[in-house]
Write an enzyme that holds these catalytic residues in place. Structure first.
Site, short mmCIF file in Angstrom:
data_model
loop_
_atom_site.label_atom_id
_atom_site.label_comp_id
_atom_site.label_asym_id
_atom_site.label_seq_id
_atom_site.Cartn_x
_atom_site.Cartn_y
_atom_site.Cartn_z
N HIS A 283 0.83 -1.21 0.00
CA HIS A 283 0.00 0.00 0.00
C HIS A 283 0.87 1.26 0.00
O HIS A 283 0.70 2.14 -0.85
CB HIS A 283 -0.91 -0.02 1.24
CG HIS A 283 -1.79 1.18 1.37
ND1 HIS A 283 -3.11 1.17 0.97
CD2 HIS A 283 -1.55 2.43 1.83
CE1 HIS A 283 -3.64 2.37 1.19
NE2 HIS A 283 -2.72 3.15 1.72
N GLU A 284 1.79 1.33 0.95
CA GLU A 284 2.61 2.55 1.05
C GLU A 284 3.52 2.69 -0.17
O GLU A 284 3.78 3.80 -0.62
CB GLU A 284 3.43 2.55 2.35
CG GLU A 284 2.60 2.49 3.64
CD GLU A 284 1.53 3.56 3.79
OE1 GLU A 284 1.72 4.68 3.25
OE2 GLU A 284 0.48 3.28 4.41
N HIS A 287 1.69 4.59 -2.76
CA HIS A 287 1.77 6.05 -2.56
C HIS A 287 3.12 6.57 -3.04
O HIS A 287 3.20 7.60 -3.71
CB HIS A 287 1.64 6.38 -1.06
CG HIS A 287 0.24 6.33 -0.52
ND1 HIS A 287 -0.77 7.14 -1.01
CD2 HIS A 287 -0.33 5.60 0.47
CE1 HIS A 287 -1.90 6.90 -0.33
NE2 HIS A 287 -1.66 5.97 0.57
N GLU A 313 -4.86 7.84 -2.76
CA GLU A 313 -5.36 6.56 -2.23
C GLU A 313 -5.72 5.62 -3.39
O GLU A 313 -5.61 4.41 -3.26
CB GLU A 313 -6.57 6.83 -1.32
CG GLU A 313 -6.88 5.74 -0.33
CD GLU A 313 -5.80 5.44 0.71
OE1 GLU A 313 -4.81 6.19 0.80
OE2 GLU A 313 -5.94 4.43 1.42
ZN LIG Z 1 -3.05 5.23 1.99
#
Ligand SMILES: [Zn+2]
Length: 514
Positions: A283-284, A287, A313
Site C-alpha cells: 500500500h505505502e 503512494h 489513495e
Molecule cells: Zn493510503
C-alpha cells in the site's frame, strides 16, 4: 588550506539548474519565490518522518514546536504571494503548468487568507486536548468523556466551513480541503449506489462461503527478521528505486515525501497474521510510486507529488488490492513467502490467496477487508455530513453509528470503543477526510478498467513485469503531479468522474465469478 566544493555547493548547482516550465515572467517569479516555501515543507516532512521513526520519544513536545514553527514560517511566506498570485491569475494565454500552479496556490492561499488565526489556534488546541481525552475515553469505552471535545470540534469546523465558503452544503467546504472540487452532491451520487451494490455482493459471498471469514494463518506467528526479508523482496518485485526510496518501521504505516528524489515509507511488524505487514508495504509503496514519478519539471513547486488524497489513495489501493491481492501477484510472490515463512509449507498458493482475501463483516475499519471496507467509510461520511449540516447532534452519534453498522455490515458494536471511538480522525479535527478513502477505491477501479484496455494486466502481473504497469501509471497520471485538478485529470483519463461501476464490476468478478 585548500577550499573544496562541499555538499552544499553541489546542492546549489543542482538547485540552480532547475528549469521552470513557466514561460510567463510574472508566474516564473512566483515559482522562484515558492522555492523557500517548498524547502520549509520538505524540512517539515523530514521532522515529521523522524518523529514517527527514530526520534527519542521524550522529545515530542519540542519536535511538535519545531514543526509548528516551520508551518508558521510557511504561512508568512505564502501570504507574501497573495497579490502576485491574484494578478498572475488574470493573465491571458497561460500554459497548463502555469494554470495548475496558480490553481494550487489559490487553493492553498484560500486557507490562510479566509481563516482567522484565532480559529486555527482554537482548532489546534481542541485537537491536542481532544486527542489526549479520546485516548483515555477509548480505553474506558466512555463516549461521554470525549463528547464535549467533539462538540467543540464540530462547532469549529462549522465555523471553518462558513469562512471558507460553499455553494451547496457546508460540508463541501471541508471536503474540498482534501479532495479539491469534490462536493456532497458528487459523493452522494457515488456512495448510495456503491453501498447497495456492495451489500448485494457481500450477502452472496457470505452465502457461498468460498472466501473464508477467518483463516488459520491469521493466528500464525512469524519471525520479524523473516518478514523483513519478505518485505525487502516485495520492494524488489515492485522495482522500488534504491537511490531515492527507503523503508522503515512505525506503528501506523505512512508515506513521507521530502522531494522527488527522497520518498520514504514505513511498514509494521505485529508478529502474527503476516498479511498485515505485507500489504502495508505494498500500500505505502503505491503512494511512493505516485510521488516518485512526478515529472522533473515540477520539482520545487507545489505541483510535485500528487493532486489529492483520493487520487493518492487510488494509487495505494490499486497496488495493494487490484494488483497485490490478485491471483497473479500471489503466484508471483509465493516462492518468496514459502522460502522465508516456514509455516507456509502447509499452505499452497490457493490457500494463501484465500487467506489474503478473506471477507469478514467486522467492527473495526482498519481491519476491514477490501469488500466491507467501504461500508465503514460511507457510515462515517454520512455522520460527518449530518453533523456539519446540523441535522445530527453529537450526543446522538453512538446510537446512530451502531444502527448504521448493523444496517450496512450486519454487526453491532457492544461498546463505544468498538464503535464511534475507534478512529483518531475526529479528535484530530480531520473532518471531511474519510470520504477520500472510498473515492480512492472507486478511482482505483477506474484505473483497473482502463489499464486493461492497454495491456493484459493479469498475465503481466503474474510474469512480474510490474515496471510496465508503473510506466503506464506514470504516463497517464503520475508525471502530471497536481497540474490538473482531480476532476479534470479523471475527465482526461476516463471521460468521467468518480464512477463506482468499475469498482463494483471488479469486485463482482473477483468474489462472485471465481
Ligand atoms: Zn493510503
Amino acid at each position: 588550506m585548500e577550499l573544496k566544493p562541499c555538499a552544499h555547493y553541489d546542492y546549489i548547482l543542482k538547485f540552480a539548474s532547475v528549469d521552470s516550465m513557466s514561460k510567463n515572467p510574472a508566474v516564473a517569479e512566483i515559482v522562484e519565490n515558492y522555492k523557500p516555501i517548498w524547502a520549509l515543507d520538505s524540512v517539515s516532512s523530514l521532522l515529521g518522518w523522524d518523529m514517527e521513526t527514530y526520534m527519542p520519544p521524550g522529545s515530542s513536545e519540542q519536535r511538535g514546536f519545531a514543526i509548528a514553527q516551520t508551518q508558521l514560517m510557511k504561512q508568512q511566506r505564502m501570504m507574501q504571494l497573495v497579490d502576485p498570485v491574484a494578478k498572475a491569475d488574470k493573465l491571458p494565454a497561460l500554459n497548463d503548468f502555469e494554470k495548475g500552479f496558480l490553481r494550487v496556490m489559490k487553493h492553498d492561499l484560500d486557507y490562510y487568507t479566509k481563516l482567522p488565526p484565532k480559529l486555527l489556534e482554537d482548532e489546534a488546541r481542541t485537537a491536542t486536548e481532544g486527542t489526549v481525552v479520546w485516548r483515555e475515553a477509548r480505553k474506558k469505552s466512555d463516549f461521554n468523556m470525549f463528547k464535549p471535545y467533539l462538540e467543540k470540534m464540530v462547532e469549529l469546523k462549522r465555523e471553518e466551513a462558513e469562512k471558507l465558503g460553499y455553494v451547496g452544503h457546508p460540508y463541501d467546504a471541508l471536503l474540498d480541503r482534501y479532495e479539491e472540487g469534490a462536493t456532497t452532491t458528487d459523493v452522494d451520487k457515488v456512495f448510495t449506489p456503491l453501498a447497495s451494490s456492495l451489500k448485494g455482493i457481500l450477502s452472496k459471498v457470505l452465502a457461498a462461503g468460498k472466501f473464508p471469514t477467518t483463516h488459520p494463518l491469521e493466528l500464525v506467528k512469524y519471525e520479524e527478521a523473516a518478514m523483513v526479508r519478505v518485505n525487502m523482496a516485495i520492494l524488489k518485485v515492485l522495482d522500488m528505486p534504491k537511490k531515492t526510496f527507503r523503508m522503515d518501521v512505525s506503528t501506523h504505516p505512512f508515506t513521507s515525501s521530502m522531494s522527488i528524489d527522497d520518498v520514504r515509507i514505513t511498514t509494521r511488524y505485529e508478529g502474527e497474521d503476516f498479511k498485515a505487514s505485507l500489504y502495508s508495504t505494498v500500500h505505502e509503496s503505491g503512494h511512493a510510486i505516485y510521488s516518485l514519478q512526478s515529472d522533473r519539471s515540477l520539482e520545487y513547486t507545489p505541483l510535485e507529488g500528487g493532486v489529492s488524497l483520493g487520487m493518492h489513495e487510488s494509487q495505494s489501493r490499486f497496488w495493494e488490492n487490484f494488483i497485490g491481492r490478485s491471483r497473479g501477484f500471489v503466484k508471483l510472490i509465493y516462492p518468496t513467502l514459502e522460502a522465508n515463512l516456514p509455516f507456509l509449507t502447509n499452505y499452497n498458493e490457493e490457500e494463501v490467496y484465500r487467506y489474503v482475501n478473506s471477507v469478514k463483516p467486522s467492527l473495526i475499519r482498519v481491519e476491514a477487508d477490501e469488500l466491507t471496507y467501504n461500508f465503514h467509510i460511507i457510515l462515517r461520511y454520512e455522520l460527518e455530513k449530518k453533523l456539519i449540516g446540523g441535522e445530527l447532534q453529537v450526543s446522538e452519534i453512538p446510537s446512530v453509528w451502531n444502527d448504521m453498522m448493523q444496517k450496512y455490515v450486519g454487526v453491532r458494536p457492544e461498546n463505544d470503543a468498538q464503535g464511534v471511538l475507534q478512529d483518531v480522525h475526529w479528535s484530530a479535527g480531520l473532518i471531511g477526510y474519510f470520504a477520500t478513502y472510498s473515492l480512492g477505491n472507486i478511482i482505483g477501479g477506474m484505473f483497473y478498467n482502463q489499464v486493461q484496455k492497454d495491456m493484459d494486466l493479469k498475465s503481466i502481473v503474474a510474469r512480474g513485469e510490474l515496471v510496465r504497469v508503473k510506466e503506464w501509471l506514470k504516463e497517464k497520471l503520475h508525471k502530471y503531479g497536481a497540474m490538473y485538478s482531480p476532476k479534470e485529470i479523471q475527465n482526461r483519463l476516463f471521460g468521467e468522474q468518480y464512477n463506482p461501476k468499475w469498482l463494483v464490476s471488479y469486485l463482482e468478478e473477483k468474489y462472485l465469478a471465481t
